[in-house]
Design an enzyme around this catalytic site. Structure first.
Site, PDB file in Angstrom:
ATOM      1  N   ARG A 197      14.472  -4.690   0.468  1.00 34.27           N
ATOM      2  CA  ARG A 197      14.713  -5.460   1.693  1.00 34.27           C
ATOM      3  C   ARG A 197      16.213  -5.585   1.926  1.00 34.27           C
ATOM      4  NH1 ARG A 197      11.615 -11.035   2.332  1.00 34.27           N
ATOM      5  NH2 ARG A 197      12.915 -11.631   0.586  1.00 34.27           N
TER       6      ARG A 197
ATOM      7  N   THR B  40      18.912  -8.426   7.294  1.00 33.51           N
ATOM      8  CA  THR B  40      17.888  -8.277   8.355  1.00 33.51           C
ATOM      9  C   THR B  40      16.477  -8.536   7.808  1.00 33.51           C
ATOM     10  OG1 THR B  40      17.555  -5.942   7.826  1.00 33.51           O
ATOM     11  CG2 THR B  40      19.281  -6.456   9.432  1.00 33.51           C
TER      12      THR B  40
ATOM     13  N   ASP C  96      12.110 -14.322  -7.163  1.00 33.98           N
ATOM     14  CA  ASP C  96      12.205 -12.881  -6.923  1.00 33.98           C
ATOM     15  C   ASP C  96      11.370 -12.138  -7.977  1.00 33.98           C
ATOM     16  OD1 ASP C  96      13.166 -10.096  -7.099  1.00 33.98           O
ATOM     17  OD2 ASP C  96      14.588 -10.751  -5.565  1.00 33.98           O
TER      18      ASP C  96
ATOM     19  N   ASP D 106      13.165  -9.242  -9.948  1.00 38.20           N
ATOM     20  CA  ASP D 106      14.133  -9.740 -10.932  1.00 38.20           C
ATOM     21  C   ASP D 106      13.440 -10.371 -12.128  1.00 38.20           C
ATOM     22  OD1 ASP D 106      16.418  -8.886  -9.700  1.00 38.20           O
ATOM     23  OD2 ASP D 106      16.666 -10.709  -8.514  1.00 38.20           O
TER      24      ASP D 106
HETATM   25  C1  PRP Z   1      10.104  -7.738  -2.811  1.00 37.68           C
HETATM   26  C2  PRP Z   1       8.631  -7.583  -3.067  1.00 37.68           C
HETATM   27  C3  PRP Z   1       8.167  -6.879  -1.824  1.00 37.68           C
HETATM   28  C4  PRP Z   1       9.076  -7.438  -0.767  1.00 37.68           C
HETATM   29  C5  PRP Z   1       8.299  -8.442   0.022  1.00 37.68           C
HETATM   30  O1  PRP Z   1      10.784  -6.579  -3.063  1.00 37.68           O
HETATM   31  O2  PRP Z   1       8.337  -6.907  -4.242  1.00 37.68           O
HETATM   32  O3  PRP Z   1       8.284  -5.467  -1.894  1.00 37.68           O
HETATM   33  O4  PRP Z   1      10.137  -8.101  -1.434  1.00 37.68           O
HETATM   34  O5  PRP Z   1       9.048  -8.931   1.063  1.00 37.68           O
HETATM   35  P1  PRP Z   1       8.696  -8.617   2.582  1.00 37.68           P
HETATM   36  O6  PRP Z   1       7.232  -8.870   2.738  1.00 37.68           O
HETATM   37  O7  PRP Z   1       9.538  -9.618   3.327  1.00 37.68           O
HETATM   38  O8  PRP Z   1       9.084  -7.213   2.890  1.00 37.68           O
HETATM   39  P2  PRP Z   1      12.397  -6.501  -2.994  1.00 37.68           P
HETATM   40  O9  PRP Z   1      12.839  -6.054  -1.645  1.00 37.68           O
HETATM   41  O10 PRP Z   1      12.973  -7.800  -3.495  1.00 37.68           O
HETATM   42  O11 PRP Z   1      12.728  -5.300  -3.963  1.00 37.68           O
HETATM   43  P3  PRP Z   1      12.497  -5.164  -5.544  1.00 37.68           P
HETATM   44  O12 PRP Z   1      11.019  -5.091  -5.761  1.00 37.68           O
HETATM   45  O13 PRP Z   1      13.177  -3.888  -5.849  1.00 37.68           O
HETATM   46  O14 PRP Z   1      13.103  -6.366  -6.235  1.00 37.68           O
HETATM   47  N1  URA Z   2      10.181 -10.991  -2.518  1.00 35.02           N
HETATM   48  C1  URA Z   2      10.115 -11.695  -3.672  1.00 35.02           C
HETATM   49  O1  URA Z   2      10.249 -11.124  -4.758  1.00 35.02           O
HETATM   50  N2  URA Z   2       9.895 -13.012  -3.600  1.00 35.02           N
HETATM   51  C2  URA Z   2       9.730 -13.664  -2.446  1.00 35.02           C
HETATM   52  O2  URA Z   2       9.516 -14.899  -2.444  1.00 35.02           O
HETATM   53  C3  URA Z   2       9.808 -12.924  -1.243  1.00 35.02           C
HETATM   54  C4  URA Z   2      10.033 -11.588  -1.313  1.00 35.02           C
END
Ligand code: PRP
Ligand code: URA
Length: 208
Positions: A103, A107, A199, A202
């Site tokens: 993400r 944005t 997160d 993380d």
């Molecule tokens: C997190 C999660 C989803 C996304 C959800 O990933 O694992 O893929 O956010 O958010 P959304 O519904 O608003 O799109 P992130 O972008 O944090 O990446 P990561 O898994 O690499 O930490």
């Molecule tokens: N992605 C995450 O990992 N946690 C949240 O709460 C939202 C998006």
């Protein structure tokens, strides 16, 4: 479009530990994997089986088996990969595709960096896996990528879903059934699920 929230005391219990900020990486990973077992179990309820003749030590009989190769699970990187372990415990021969998205923190829109699917993906049943459905941006983008490849049969499995993400997915992809462990309250102003678990990526990978 259907949203299935699995209501079960074991899931409630495991979610309670998962959400706790004191829960460390090892236990967090294990819990994600365990909750995924339940999600997978529920999502496979309508799976087709075929008959096979076997012999028990007592007699011949007809059993019902799953064509494991027909199912492709697609984790959204990174956090979705934390769910693979739970899936392959249940369906060891399932195929795994990968979609890399992150993400954009300003944005909140998803940015694609990987798309790698098994052969003949359009003839398979695909199940996207990602612990979090927040704004729905990542989930909707992943579904669209699969649809662009001709995939017709898509489900979405997540541990926690926000009402905002569910609404967006229902609007953009009403044909996709969502399975989740819990529908939470809302998103905060930086796109995190409240109460949520923080997160997911993380916490799975210990990167913060
Ligand atoms: C997190 C999660 C989803 C996304 C959800 O990933 O694992 O893929 O956010 O958010 P959304 O519904 O608003 O799109 P992130 O972008 O944090 O990446 P990561 O898994 O690499 O930490
Ligand atoms: N992605 C995450 O990992 N946690 C949240 O709460 C939202 C998006």
């Amino acid at each position: 479009m259907e949203i299935i929230e699995i209501k079960h005391p074991l899931i409630e219990h495991k979610l309670g530990i998962l959400r706790d900020k004191k829960t460390g990486t090892k236990e967090f990973r294990e819990l994600i994997s365990e909750i995924t077992l339940f999600l997978c179990y529920e999502a496979m309820k309508d799976a087709k089986t075929y008959e096979e003749e076997i012999e028990t030590p007592i007699t011949k009989m007809t059993v019902n088996k799953l064509n494991e190769n027909h199912y492709v699970f697609v984790p959204i990187l990174r956090a979705g990969t934390g769910m693979i372990d739970g899936i392959v415990k249940m369906i060891p021969n399932a195929k795994i595709g990968h979609i890399g998205l992150y993400r954009n923190e300003e944005t909140l829109e998803p940015v694609k960096y990987l798309f790698k699917m098994p052969k003949n993906i359009k003839d398979k049943e695909t199940i996207i896996i990602d612990p979090m459905l927040a704004t729905g941006g990542s989930g909707c983008a992943a579904i669209q990528m699969l649809k662009d490849e001709g995939v017709k049969n898509i489900k979405f499995l997540c541990v926690i879903a926000a009402p905002e993400g569910i609404k967006r997915m229902q609007k953009e992809h009403p044909d996709v059934k969502i399975y989740c462990g819990k529908i939470d309250d809302h998103l905060n102003d930086i796109g995190y699920i409240v109460p949520g678990l923080g997160d997911a990526g993380d916490r799975i990978f210990g990167t913060k």
